[in-house]
Every structure is written in C-alpha cells, then in structure tokens.
Design a protein around this motif. Structure first.
Motif, PDB file in Angstrom:
ATOM      1  N   LYS A 263      20.964 -24.138  -7.470  1.00  0.00           N
ATOM      2  CA  LYS A 263      20.804 -24.990  -8.909  1.00  0.00           C
ATOM      3  C   LYS A 263      21.734 -24.718  -9.932  1.00  0.00           C
ATOM      4  CE  LYS A 263      15.470 -24.167  -8.324  1.00  0.00           C
ATOM      5  NZ  LYS A 263      14.424 -23.560  -8.907  1.00  0.00           N
ATOM      6  N   VAL A 264      22.235 -23.571 -10.221  1.00  0.00           N
ATOM      7  CA  VAL A 264      23.288 -23.171 -11.073  1.00  0.00           C
ATOM      8  C   VAL A 264      24.500 -24.256 -10.850  1.00  0.00           C
ATOM      9  CG1 VAL A 264      24.924 -21.931 -12.169  1.00  0.00           C
ATOM     10  CG2 VAL A 264      22.432 -21.170 -11.968  1.00  0.00           C
ATOM     11  N   GLY A 265      24.988 -24.315  -9.508  1.00  0.00           N
ATOM     12  CA  GLY A 265      26.280 -24.963  -9.067  1.00  0.00           C
ATOM     13  C   GLY A 265      25.910 -26.355  -9.236  1.00  0.00           C
ATOM     14  N   SER A 266      24.655 -26.791  -8.873  1.00  0.00           N
ATOM     15  CA  SER A 266      24.361 -28.146  -8.854  1.00  0.00           C
ATOM     16  C   SER A 266      24.545 -28.924 -10.122  1.00  0.00           C
ATOM     17  CB  SER A 266      22.816 -28.457  -8.325  1.00  0.00           C
ATOM     18  OG  SER A 266      22.760 -28.042  -7.054  1.00  0.00           O
ATOM     19  N   ARG A 267      24.475 -28.212 -11.379  1.00  0.00           N
ATOM     20  CA  ARG A 267      24.724 -28.536 -12.699  1.00  0.00           C
ATOM     21  C   ARG A 267      25.934 -29.025 -12.857  1.00  0.00           C
ATOM     22  NH1 ARG A 267      21.610 -23.483 -15.402  1.00  0.00           N
ATOM     23  NH2 ARG A 267      23.964 -23.140 -15.752  1.00  0.00           N
ATOM     24  N   HIS A 268      26.844 -28.446 -12.260  1.00  0.00           N
ATOM     25  CA  HIS A 268      28.430 -28.652 -12.491  1.00  0.00           C
ATOM     26  C   HIS A 268      29.002 -29.715 -11.413  1.00  0.00           C
ATOM     27  CE1 HIS A 268      27.904 -25.426 -15.325  1.00  0.00           C
ATOM     28  NE2 HIS A 268      27.539 -24.687 -14.344  1.00  0.00           N
ATOM     29  N   GLY A 269      28.328 -30.428 -10.618  1.00  0.00           N
ATOM     30  CA  GLY A 269      28.931 -31.093  -9.572  1.00  0.00           C
ATOM     31  C   GLY A 269      28.375 -30.769  -8.269  1.00  0.00           C
ATOM     32  N   ARG A 270      28.937 -31.115  -7.004  1.00  0.00           N
ATOM     33  CA  ARG A 270      28.709 -30.868  -5.743  1.00  0.00           C
ATOM     34  C   ARG A 270      28.866 -29.238  -5.559  1.00  0.00           C
ATOM     35  NH1 ARG A 270      32.884 -31.890  -1.022  1.00  0.00           N
ATOM     36  NH2 ARG A 270      32.009 -29.886   0.059  1.00  0.00           N
ATOM     37  N   PRO A 271      27.545 -28.415  -5.232  1.00  0.00           N
ATOM     38  CA  PRO A 271      27.606 -27.126  -5.531  1.00  0.00           C
ATOM     39  C   PRO A 271      28.112 -26.408  -4.097  1.00  0.00           C
ATOM     40  CG  PRO A 271      25.376 -27.973  -4.645  1.00  0.00           C
ATOM     41  CD  PRO A 271      26.229 -29.213  -4.836  1.00  0.00           C
TER      42      PRO A 271
END
Length: 180
Positions: A132-140
């Motif tokens: 979820k955290v990674g998804s906030r910044h682009g392809r996680p």
C-alpha cells in the motif's frame, strides 16, 4: 470532512505546527485545547474535541497518540519537524518490509534507505502494508529488510505507538527483493 481534518492534523503535528498557530514540545506533544483552538482559527470552525477524538479513533494508520491523561496529542511518527519521540530501542521482528516505487530502486540499491525529509526510515512488519505504501508513489516494489542482522551489527530500531518500525537508515546490503 474527517479526511480533510486528518490530513491537516498530520500536517501540523508532523511537519508544520505553525499552520495552526501551535508549537510542539521536544517530544512532539501539544495541548489538545491549544490544538483545537488553532485548528478552528486555521479554517475549521466546527472542529472540536469530539471531532478530534473521532479522527484519532478512526484513523486507519493510527497516526495520532493522545497522552494518558487525555490532555496532550502528538503524531505517532513521520515527523519532519525536529522532535524526539523518546522511544526505547526495540528488538525488531525477523523480517521487516519497506514499500516504495519501482522507479526508486536504482537509487536505493546505491544509497540504501534514507529518511529523506523525515527523521527516520519507516518500516512495516507486514507485506500488505508495504505494498500500500509503495503504491502511493507509483508502481510498487517491496523491499525485505534483514532486521536481525542489522540489529546484531548495532543498528538500533524503535517501534512507534502505531506499530511502525523506525531506524535512522537501512544500508543497501541489508535489503533484498524477489521482484527485481
């Protein structure tokens, strides 16, 4: 409105207390009465203690901590404002995760994880949160942190009130991923 209030509280309790005309003590605490008055003056006239309690209780990430006496509040972690949360060193679990954008992977492999604008690197003990955290910044992409080896080699970990694991940095040689 509670999402808007929650974002504003995150801003003033983590990064810019002046936006609500408040100050944080050395451990990040501020008076709830002062916060309520400041938030009202900052453009949320209907904000009151009941609204604050609801935001704190319903915040999915448990970003806020109310003192035992119920009179003070602070952000649990994530500060760019200079505070000392006075957390005690903790033994980390066997695996910790860090979610980020795939586009940042080359830099991370070179420099490791660094706190950027925040005071410490944030790690989670579950994979789903990291995604979820990674998804906030682009392809996680999810990085696996060899926390036991770091701790054995003297790197200190802390656990925030909301369960997020914190450390000053994670050198690249403690990181792995099966996604790259």
């Amino acid at each position: 409105m509670s999402k808007e209030i929650s974002k504003f509280l995150s801003l003033v309790l983590r990064h810019d207390p002046g936006k609500a005309g408040i100050s944080l003590d050395s451990n990040g605490w501020t008076s709830i009465a002062t916060l309520v008055a400041g938030v009202q003056k900052a453009g949320f006239p209907e904000f009151d203690r009941a609204t604050l309690d609801a935001v704190v209780e319903n915040n999915e990430k448990k970003r806020f901590t109310i003192s035992e006496d119920g009179n003070m509040i602070r952000a649990a972690q994530g500060h760019s404002a200079e505070v000392d949360l006075a957390l005690q060193p903790s033994t980390p679990p066997d695996i910790l995760y860090h979610g980020t954008a795939f586009a940042k992977l080359a830099s991370i492999r070179e420099h490791g994880l660094v706190p950027g604008k925040r005071q410490q690197v944030h790690l989670s003990n579950d994979y789903e949160t990291a995604v979820k955290v990674g998804s906030r910044h682009g392809r996680p992409i999810v990085l696996v942190v060899d926390a036991p080896r770091m701790a054995a080699e003297g790197i200190v970990f802390f656990q925030a009130d909301n369960g997020v694991w914190l450390t000053d940095a994670v050198p690249a040689d403690y990181l792995s991923t099966d996604q790259a």
